[in-house]
Motif scaffolding. Structure first.
Motif, mmCIF file in Angstrom:
data_model
loop_
_atom_site.group_PDB
_atom_site.id
_atom_site.type_symbol
_atom_site.label_atom_id
_atom_site.label_comp_id
_atom_site.label_asym_id
_atom_site.label_seq_id
_atom_site.Cartn_x
_atom_site.Cartn_y
_atom_site.Cartn_z
ATOM 1 N N PHE A 1 -3.354 6.711 3.562
ATOM 2 C CA PHE A 1 -3.511 6.408 2.141
ATOM 3 C C PHE A 1 -4.984 6.263 1.781
ATOM 4 O O PHE A 1 -5.444 6.821 0.774
ATOM 5 N N ALA B 1 0.147 4.813 8.056
ATOM 6 C CA ALA B 1 0.287 4.988 6.613
ATOM 7 C C ALA B 1 -0.921 4.451 5.857
ATOM 8 O O ALA B 1 -1.397 5.072 4.892
ATOM 9 N N ARG C 1 -1.278 -0.799 -4.011
ATOM 10 C CA ARG C 1 -0.426 -0.422 -2.870
ATOM 11 C C ARG C 1 0.158 -1.668 -2.204
ATOM 12 O O ARG C 1 1.361 -1.700 -1.876
ATOM 13 N N GLU D 1 10.147 6.366 2.240
ATOM 14 C CA GLU D 1 10.245 6.491 3.688
ATOM 15 C C GLU D 1 10.648 5.155 4.326
ATOM 16 O O GLU D 1 11.460 5.117 5.258
ATOM 17 N N ARG D 2 10.101 4.066 3.827
ATOM 18 C CA ARG D 2 10.465 2.746 4.357
ATOM 19 C C ARG D 2 11.937 2.444 4.097
ATOM 20 O O ARG D 2 12.653 1.935 4.973
ATOM 21 N N ARG E 1 6.389 7.866 -2.244
ATOM 22 C CA ARG E 1 6.770 8.486 -0.971
ATOM 23 C C ARG E 1 6.801 7.448 0.140
ATOM 24 O O ARG E 1 7.754 7.409 0.936
ATOM 25 N N GLU E 2 5.783 6.598 0.206
ATOM 26 C CA GLU E 2 5.740 5.604 1.277
ATOM 27 C C GLU E 2 6.907 4.630 1.171
ATOM 28 O O GLU E 2 7.543 4.283 2.174
ATOM 29 N N LEU F 1 4.186 -2.442 -1.839
ATOM 30 C CA LEU F 1 4.863 -2.650 -0.558
ATOM 31 C C LEU F 1 5.516 -4.028 -0.497
ATOM 32 O O LEU F 1 6.526 -4.216 0.184
#
Length: 237
Positions: A224, A220, A107, A174-175, A170-171, A111
């Motif tokens: 998660f 978030a 993750r 959204e960002r 998804r994360e 990111l």
């Protein structure tokens, strides 16, 4: 050409580096991949091209084809470089802690390199660092008390990967949406509040009302982690 794969060409990870040229700029596959990663981090995969990478490196585009034959090969090198980041820190010894560690590291990588999430869940990643991360994950899950067979392990890995890919995509989406629209989540929620209050007051959506009014609104990272532990504990119970 005879290779370990018969008449097929060697994959990019196993081909020797081209002989260095007498040129002002020294190239390598690692340098090309690192430059491509920097460009993709800034502009996304849609903004990536051989011409832009070559310009950043200060060489002609045709020189890059000595090192990577196709854009797919370049993406393979980029992805494996990110897996190398994931594998930089050894996972804990306890199987459950190891699984959580690897997924959280993934993750963090997604990111930091949002384009990486776009390539998760597509064709298998077979670079040496990707295989090392896959081996560590499978080895950890195989030590779970309820994982007794290869079929158990396959199902557990499938469920874990399905969650991870879906959650990360998804994360990241959204960002990206928040950046593209300039939307502040709190401001958006405040703007929609009166409408949602009216709709919930009709009594037609009692379960949604429970979620909105009584649900815990975690950030978030917390969400998660909670969902990840639920998946891991569920598939290995």
């Amino acid at each position: 050409m005879d290779t370990p794969y018969g008449s097929a060409s060697l994959p990019v990870w196993e081909r020797p580096e081209p002989q260095p040229r007498a040129a002002a700029v020294t190239l390598s596959r690692a340098r090309i991949a690192d430059t491509a990663i920097l460009l993709a981090d800034e502009h996304g995969l849609d903004g990536l091209s051989v011409r832009k990478i070559a310009k950043e490196l200060g060489v002609g585009p045709m020189r890059l084809y000595d090192y990577v034959a196709t854009m797919s090969e370049l993406l393979d090198l980029m992805v494996d470089a990110v897996y190398a980041e994931i594998a930089e820190v050894d996972p804990p010894v306890v199987w459950r802690d190891a699984v959580l560690h690897i997924v959280h590291r993934t993750r963090e990588a997604a990111l930091a390199h949002e384009w990486f999430a776009d390539l998760l869940g597509a064709r298998p990643h077979l670079g040496p660092h990707a295989l090392a991360v896959g081996e560590a994950t499978a080895a950890a899950l195989s030590r779970a008390p309820a994982v007794h067979s290869v079929n158990d392990l396959q199902r557990s890995l499938g469920a874990l990967n399905a969650f991870m890919v879906g959650a990360l995509r998804r994360e990241v989406t959204e960002r990206r949406t928040a950046r593209a629209t300039g939307t502040d989540v709190s401001a958006w929620q405040a703007a929609q509040g009166p409408y949602l209050t009216r709709m919930l007051a009709t009594g037609r959506y009692p379960t949604v009302a429970r979620l909105v009014v009584g649900g815990t609104h975690l950030d978030a990272g917390e969400t998660f982690h909670h969902n990840l532990t639920t998946i891991v504990d569920g598939v290995t119970a």
